[in-house]
Each structure stands twice: as C-alpha cells, then as structure tokens.
Scaffold this motif. Structure first.
Motif, PDB file in Angstrom:
ATOM      1  N   LYS A   1       0.822  -1.210   0.000  1.00  0.00           N
ATOM      2  CA  LYS A   1       0.000   0.000   0.000  1.00  0.00           C
ATOM      3  C   LYS A   1       0.859   1.265   0.000  1.00  0.00           C
ATOM      4  CE  LYS A   1      -4.263  -1.696   2.158  1.00  0.00           C
ATOM      5  NZ  LYS A   1      -5.156  -1.625   3.351  1.00  0.00           N
ATOM      6  N   GLN A   2       2.090   1.162   0.491  1.00  0.00           N
ATOM      7  CA  GLN A   2       2.967   2.327   0.564  1.00  0.00           C
ATOM      8  C   GLN A   2       3.759   2.568  -0.723  1.00  0.00           C
ATOM      9  OE1 GLN A   2       5.192   1.370   4.101  1.00  0.00           O
ATOM     10  NE2 GLN A   2       3.737   2.392   5.444  1.00  0.00           N
ATOM     11  N   VAL A   3       3.638   1.672  -1.695  1.00  0.00           N
ATOM     12  CA  VAL A   3       4.275   1.892  -2.997  1.00  0.00           C
ATOM     13  C   VAL A   3       3.435   2.914  -3.760  1.00  0.00           C
ATOM     14  CG1 VAL A   3       4.994   0.843  -5.177  1.00  0.00           C
ATOM     15  CG2 VAL A   3       5.228  -0.439  -3.027  1.00  0.00           C
ATOM     16  N   GLU A   4       4.027   4.047  -4.072  1.00  0.00           N
ATOM     17  CA  GLU A   4       3.264   5.161  -4.656  1.00  0.00           C
ATOM     18  C   GLU A   4       3.569   5.416  -6.117  1.00  0.00           C
ATOM     19  OE1 GLU A   4       4.177   8.419  -2.106  1.00  0.00           O
ATOM     20  OE2 GLU A   4       2.855   7.723  -0.482  1.00  0.00           O
ATOM     21  N   GLY A   5       4.560   4.744  -6.667  1.00  0.00           N
ATOM     22  CA  GLY A   5       4.903   4.975  -8.070  1.00  0.00           C
ATOM     23  C   GLY A   5       6.013   4.053  -8.502  1.00  0.00           C
ATOM     24  N   GLY A   6       6.571   4.339  -9.675  1.00  0.00           N
ATOM     25  CA  GLY A   6       7.689   3.548 -10.168  1.00  0.00           C
ATOM     26  C   GLY A   6       7.270   2.305 -10.928  1.00  0.00           C
ATOM     27  N   ALA A   7       8.273   1.552 -11.356  1.00  0.00           N
ATOM     28  CA  ALA A   7       8.034   0.373 -12.199  1.00  0.00           C
ATOM     29  C   ALA A   7       7.253  -0.712 -11.463  1.00  0.00           C
ATOM     30  CB  ALA A   7       9.372  -0.182 -12.688  1.00  0.00           C
ATOM     31  N   GLN A   8       7.359  -0.734 -10.118  1.00  0.00           N
ATOM     32  CA  GLN A   8       6.695  -1.788  -9.351  1.00  0.00           C
ATOM     33  C   GLN A   8       5.297  -1.388  -8.872  1.00  0.00           C
ATOM     34  OE1 GLN A   8       9.972  -1.001  -8.830  1.00  0.00           O
ATOM     35  NE2 GLN A   8      10.770  -2.854  -9.780  1.00  0.00           N
ATOM     36  N   TYR A   9       4.844  -0.200  -9.233  1.00  0.00           N
ATOM     37  CA  TYR A   9       3.588   0.303  -8.667  1.00  0.00           C
ATOM     38  C   TYR A   9       2.410  -0.629  -8.940  1.00  0.00           C
ATOM     39  CZ  TYR A   9      -0.491   3.292  -7.949  1.00  0.00           C
ATOM     40  OH  TYR A   9      -1.707   3.790  -7.547  1.00  0.00           O
ATOM     41  N   LEU A  10       2.179  -0.938 -10.212  1.00  0.00           N
ATOM     42  CA  LEU A  10       1.017  -1.770 -10.539  1.00  0.00           C
ATOM     43  C   LEU A  10       1.174  -3.197 -10.025  1.00  0.00           C
ATOM     44  CD1 LEU A  10      -0.175  -0.676 -14.085  1.00  0.00           C
ATOM     45  CD2 LEU A  10      -1.312  -0.359 -11.894  1.00  0.00           C
ATOM     46  N   MET A  11       2.404  -3.701 -10.008  1.00  0.00           N
ATOM     47  CA  MET A  11       2.613  -5.034  -9.445  1.00  0.00           C
ATOM     48  C   MET A  11       2.273  -5.037  -7.961  1.00  0.00           C
ATOM     49  SD  MET A  11       6.018  -6.548 -11.320  1.00  0.00           S
ATOM     50  CE  MET A  11       7.066  -5.128 -11.048  1.00  0.00           C
ATOM     51  N   ALA A  12       2.640  -3.959  -7.270  1.00  0.00           N
ATOM     52  CA  ALA A  12       2.314  -3.854  -5.853  1.00  0.00           C
ATOM     53  C   ALA A  12       0.806  -3.779  -5.650  1.00  0.00           C
ATOM     54  CB  ALA A  12       2.991  -2.624  -5.251  1.00  0.00           C
ATOM     55  N   ARG A  13       0.121  -3.020  -6.508  1.00  0.00           N
ATOM     56  CA  ARG A  13      -1.341  -2.938  -6.397  1.00  0.00           C
ATOM     57  C   ARG A  13      -1.981  -4.300  -6.660  1.00  0.00           C
ATOM     58  NH1 ARG A  13      -2.472   1.622  -3.755  1.00  0.00           N
ATOM     59  NH2 ARG A  13      -4.589   1.653  -4.598  1.00  0.00           N
ATOM     60  N   GLY A  14      -1.450  -5.006  -7.650  1.00  0.00           N
ATOM     61  CA  GLY A  14      -1.990  -6.329  -7.957  1.00  0.00           C
ATOM     62  C   GLY A  14      -1.782  -7.315  -6.823  1.00  0.00           C
ATOM     63  N   ARG A  15      -0.567  -7.309  -6.244  1.00  0.00           N
ATOM     64  CA  ARG A  15      -0.291  -8.221  -5.139  1.00  0.00           C
ATOM     65  C   ARG A  15      -1.134  -7.854  -3.911  1.00  0.00           C
ATOM     66  NH1 ARG A  15      -0.043 -12.480  -5.882  1.00  0.00           N
ATOM     67  NH2 ARG A  15       0.494 -12.797  -3.697  1.00  0.00           N
ATOM     68  N   GLY A  16      -1.276  -6.548  -3.659  1.00  0.00           N
ATOM     69  CA  GLY A  16      -2.098  -6.120  -2.536  1.00  0.00           C
ATOM     70  C   GLY A  16      -3.534  -6.562  -2.701  1.00  0.00           C
ATOM     71  N   ALA A  17      -4.072  -6.430  -3.914  1.00  0.00           N
ATOM     72  CA  ALA A  17      -5.445  -6.864  -4.176  1.00  0.00           C
ATOM     73  C   ALA A  17      -5.583  -8.370  -3.973  1.00  0.00           C
ATOM     74  CB  ALA A  17      -5.840  -6.473  -5.596  1.00  0.00           C
ATOM     75  N   GLN A  18      -4.594  -9.122  -4.421  1.00  0.00           N
ATOM     76  CA  GLN A  18      -4.654 -10.572  -4.274  1.00  0.00           C
ATOM     77  C   GLN A  18      -4.637 -10.977  -2.796  1.00  0.00           C
ATOM     78  OE1 GLN A  18      -5.184 -12.525  -6.991  1.00  0.00           O
ATOM     79  NE2 GLN A  18      -5.612 -14.090  -5.450  1.00  0.00           N
ATOM     80  N   LEU A  19      -3.845 -10.278  -1.990  1.00  0.00           N
ATOM     81  CA  LEU A  19      -3.816 -10.566  -0.556  1.00  0.00           C
ATOM     82  C   LEU A  19      -5.166 -10.280   0.090  1.00  0.00           C
ATOM     83  CD1 LEU A  19      -0.283  -9.207   0.450  1.00  0.00           C
ATOM     84  CD2 LEU A  19      -1.001 -11.588   0.234  1.00  0.00           C
ATOM     85  N   LEU A  20      -5.827  -9.217  -0.343  1.00  0.00           N
ATOM     86  CA  LEU A  20      -7.163  -8.914   0.169  1.00  0.00           C
ATOM     87  C   LEU A  20      -8.163  -9.994  -0.229  1.00  0.00           C
ATOM     88  CD1 LEU A  20      -7.193  -5.062  -0.495  1.00  0.00           C
ATOM     89  CD2 LEU A  20      -7.328  -6.166   1.745  1.00  0.00           C
TER      90      LEU A  20
END
Length: 574
Positions: free
Chosen positions: A349-368
């Motif tokens: 959730k604390q990833v706010e940008g960069g190349a990993q941003y969407l991957m972080a959002r995807g992983r966060g959604a999967q954890l939810l």
C-alpha cells in the motif's frame, strides 16, 4: 577563471541546446546594459547602431529571439566589438543557430585571442558541429592553460566527444592531445578509453597498463582493464577478470569501486556465494552506502535469506536511497514469503509509483482476496493512480481478472469494454474484451473484435487461435476454424494451447486419431487441465474409457475448479 576548463566546456557542449532558457540570464543582461551604456558614450556612433542595440534587447525581452539574434549578428559584424560579438555568440547558441554561433565565435577568438571563455565557446561549438579535425588548436590551448587540472581535463576528453560517431577519429585526436604529456597517467587512460570505444581492445589494454604503471593505486585503470577482458565472451574471460580485480584488492583492500565491480561481475557469472563475500566486505567498509546496501539486499532476497534481505531493505529506508518505492515493494515480497501477509499488504500500500507500482497494487489486491475481501480488493485497484496508456490497460486487466475469478463475468466485460472505448485499437484490450464477450455469449462481438485485432496485427497467433477455437468449440464453420488454427500454428508451432485448439478442431471434424496425436503432443508440453479434458474426450470416443478416466482424475486433482474439465466430467461422468 575556472579550475576545470574542459568540465565547463563539456557542460556547455552538452547543455547548450536547451533553447531560450539561457537568453534571459541576468549576467548577460547586465553585460548588454553595460555595452549599451558604453556605446552611448562613444563618439561617432551612428543612430543605426544604437537603434539595432535597442532593437535586439527589446526583442529579447519580448521573446522575439530570432529578431534579437539577427540584430546582434549584424552589430557584431559591423562593430567587431568583443562584448557585442560575445553577446551574439551566446544568443545564437541559446537559440540553437549553431552555424552562426560558430562563425561568430571564430571572430571572438580573433578579437580576444587570450580569452579562455572565447576559446571554450569556439571549442564547444566545434564539438557540437562534429568538426573534430579543427579541435586540436583550441583543446590543446585549453589543456595547456589549466595545468592544475590537467589530469581531470584529460578524463573529460572522451565524454566531450562521446557523441562523435567516428570512434577511430576520436582515438587519433586523443592521441594527439596526449603526445605532449608522456608522464601523465590520465593521458594514457584517455587513450585507452578511446581505443576501447573504437573496438581496439589490445591497444586499449596496452595503454591502460601504462597508466597503471605510472599510478598503481588508481582504481580507474583496473576497472577499465576488467571491462576490456569481459568484452569477449567466455567463462575463462570471467575468471581472468575476477583474478585481475582480486589481485588489485589484495594490494588495495579498501578500494570500494573495484570491490563493488568484482561483486557485480560475480553476480553476472551467477557465482552468488563469492559475490556475497565481497558485499559483506563492502558493508564493513561502507555500511551507509546505498550502492552497497541495495545489491546486498537483492542478493540476499535471491538466495532466500529473508532475514538479511529484510534488514538491508529496511536499512535503505533510513539512507538517501532515491527509489523508496522499489524498497517497499521488495519488503512486501519478503513479508509474503515469510508468511506475514498483513505486513506485506502494508508495504504494498505504501508503494506510490515507479516500475513496481502496478505489481504492488496487484499483489495487494490478491492478498485482500485471500482474506475474503474481494470488494475491498476491487476498490483498492480502482483507487490506483495510473498515468500512461499502458498502465491503464494493465489496471483494467487486473480488475477484470479479479472479477472473473469471482464469477462476475458481466462486470469483467464492462470493465474491459470501458477501457477499450478509450483505446479502441489497443491489442491487449481487443483480445481480452473478445474473450470476455464470448463468456457472455456475445459471439458476434467477439468475432468483430478478433478480426479487428488480426487486421491490426496480422502475425498475432493468439488472435487466430481464439477465433478458430471458439468456432470449433461451438461446432461451427469447421473448415474456417481449421484454417484459422492452422495459421496460428504456423506462427507459433510449439505453443501447447494452439496445439490443443488444433486437436480439438480435428476432433470436431471426426479425425480422432489425428486429434489424439496432436493433443498428446500438446499435453506432453503442458500438462494443463483443459488439454487433459480435450484429450480425455478423444480417448473416450475411441473407446479407451479407462485411460480417459485416469487422465481426468489426475487433471482434476491438479485443477479442481477448471470449467472446461468440469463440463466434460459432467458430460461423460454425470
């Protein structure tokens, strides 16, 4: 006068094309004002000259750059006053009228031959014009005029000419500049670097060793020699580079750059334990250096040493490391691997940008989703901030996948269709939306979208395959379906899923033996539940019921929720 004449020249040569930003520099305006005041006191000054001076400055203030440059060019040629010529050179260069600036710079040097600034301007413009054959005089004078920075200036030579396409000509030029300095190690290093860039590796190694002999403690020559060694492929070359760097470190154990380079060479050769040793030594030398801490953290993560990786990535958050988002992302990965999904989610959730941003959002959604919070996962994705068209595509795909996994096929289709409306010729969206349309029985729309995709990308094997498989699965237009899948096969002959489609259309055409052979080959490449479902049906139709049942049971154990498999099991084993 600057202590780094070539550094100033390099800055000018690289940054002069920034346009009008330099036109309003206060120092230049002050000089122009001074010139105007001095000119106003000069006897015999014509009204035309005064008018042009005023015209140039007023035009400049109003942003009429070309008019200002033209006025000052004419004044420079008329008056040949060094202050006016200098102003004209600056304005022409900043306006990117380099041909005019170069000719004016020649006049400036002629009028003020002792002016370092004039010679720097001329040299910089000659560099930008690629006139390397005219550089000998200006550069040799600049080098000689700055003896205190001679070594540093030689190190700038190759950077100064980095854009010049004729690398052998650059090498010849550097050799000429170095000739008067036979005891200067930086001169030999400059020749070695120019030879390296020109592909003359033996010459480069010879010159770099001359530099090492004159300055044994200097790190740069050993680093360049290792690059020369590694230029040619082969494991023995890696071994030689490692020996070269290790020998230097035995003599100079505190050489951070050499040790860091050695560690990177070892990582490139997948010699991770040895690389880890070098990084451990680097941490002792420079525990607060992000360029050391980051690779240590990455190497520990690669080796599944989660505790070390966690400690070093956390340390990066305390240091001036520029990409904090990548640190948060990898901390999320570490906590996931360690089983602390709540901590992982917080990092994502604390990833706010960069190349990993969407991957972080995807992983966060999967954890939810794994916590049974599918609606919250969808909201998390929808709250994402995306900027580029490709990011918008990826976000729509992630949302659609989450909706499909929850059985919300209509919502998945609506999400993709909305994204496609904004980017109607985006290939990935055309493909995904077509599959979502098929899921809802919108077969005509699916065909339209896939045919549009084929028109946009005639070599898209998956588009041909999807359209052909859909027809075959519905037992429609089998000849056309076969042709489409054959086309896909010609484009991707080893794709197991395309083989599956080919086997399926052969089955629909009643060619059971051919179908079985193709499907067995596909299943051998990829033991996928859908391929198993199709192969089992062919086996069943051939009377090989036990083989079909055993295959289905094995596939069901691996993928109990596969829809194609479930449908076939219901059909043959109700």
């Amino acid at each position: 006068m600057s202590s780094r004449l070539l550094a100033s020249l390099l800055f000018m040569a690289l940054l002069l094309p920034v346009g009008g930003a330099a036109l309003a520099a206060p120092s230049e305006q002050d000089e122009a004002a001074a010139w105007l005041a001095r000119a106003g006191q000069t006897e015999g000054l014509t009204g035309q000259v005064v008018f042009q001076l005023l015209l140039g400055e007023v035009a400049l203030q109003r942003g009429q750059v070309n008019l200002a440059v033209s006025a000052y060019q004419d004044l420079a040629l008329r008056t040949r006053d060094p202050a006016v010529v200098k102003r004209a050179v600056e304005l022409a260069g900043a306006a990117q009228q380099y041909g005019m600036a170069l000719e004016l710079a020649r006049i400036w040097v002629e009028l003020e031959p002792e002016s370092q600034q004039a010679r720097q301007s001329l040299a910089g413009l000659l560099v930008m014009a690629g006139r390397i054959d005219e550089l000998d005089g200006p550069i040799s004078q600049l080098l000689a005029a700055d003896p205190a920075s001679l070594g540093a200036n030689f190190l700038d030579l190759n950077r100064l000419l980095a854009r010049h396409p004729d690398k052998p000509a650059v090498l010849a030029f550097v050799e000429r500049m170095a000739q008067p300095y036979p005891t200067l190690p930086e001169a030999y290093y400059a020749i070695a670097l120019a030879a390296f860039n020109a592909g003359q590796l033996e010459r480069s190694r010879f010159e770099v060793r001359r530099a090492q002999k004159l300055k044994p403690e200097w790190e740069a020559p050993v680093l360049l020699e290792s690059q020369i060694v590694l230029k040619e492929a082969g494991e023995e070359r890696v071994d030689e580079a490692v020996r070269l760097l290790s020998d230097y470190l035995q003599r100079h154990p505190g050489a951070v750059e050499v040790r860091l380079h050695l560690a990177r060479v070892l990582i490139g050769a997948k010699r991770y334990p040895e690389a880890r040793q070098q990084f451990d030594a680097l941490l002792k030398l420079e525990p607060d250096n992000p360029e050391v801490v980051y690779p240590v953290a990455m190497l520990a993560l690669q080796e599944q040493d989660l505790e070390t990786a966690r400690r070093q990535f956390s340390r990066l958050l305390e240091l001036p490391f520029p990409d904090r988002d990548v640190v948060r992302y990898f901390l999320g990965q570490i906590e996931e691997a360690a089983g602390d999904k709540a901590a992982a989610l917080q990092h994502y959730k604390q990833v706010e940008g960069g190349a990993q941003y969407l991957m972080a959002r995807g992983r966060g959604a999967q954890l939810l989703v794994e916590q049974g919070k599918r609606d919250e996962a969808l909201a998390f994705l929808r709250q994402s901030t995306v900027r580029t068209p490709q990011e918008k595509v990826h976000l729509a795909q992630m949302q659609a996948q989450l909706l499909r996994e929850g059985g919300q096929y209509a919502a998945a289709y609506a999400t993709l269709a909305a994204a496609l409306k904004l980017q109607p010729e985006q290939p990935d969206l055309l493909y995904d939306t077509s599959l979502a349309a098929e899921k809802l029985g919108k077969f005509q729309e699916m065909e339209t979208l896939l045919k549009k995709l084929i028109k946009l990308q005639p070599d898209n094997a998956h588009a041909y395959n999807a359209l052909g498989y859909s027809l075959a699965d519905r037992n429609l237009r089998l000849k056309e379906a076969h042709e489409l899948i054959q086309k896909a096969t010609s484009l991707a002959p080893q794709d197991p899923f395309i083989m599956d489609s080919l086997g399926w259309v052969l089955y629909r055409q009643g060619k059971l033996q051919e179908a079985r052979e193709v499907l067995e080959k596909a299943y051998a490449l990829k033991a996928d539940a859908e391929i198993a479902a199709h192969l089992g049906e062919v086996l069943w139709r051939q009377g090989r019921h036990q083989e079909a049942l055993e295959l289905w049971q094995k596939a069901q154990a691996q993928a109990p929720h596969n829809e194609t498999l479930q449908a076939i099991l219901k059909k043959f084993k109700p």
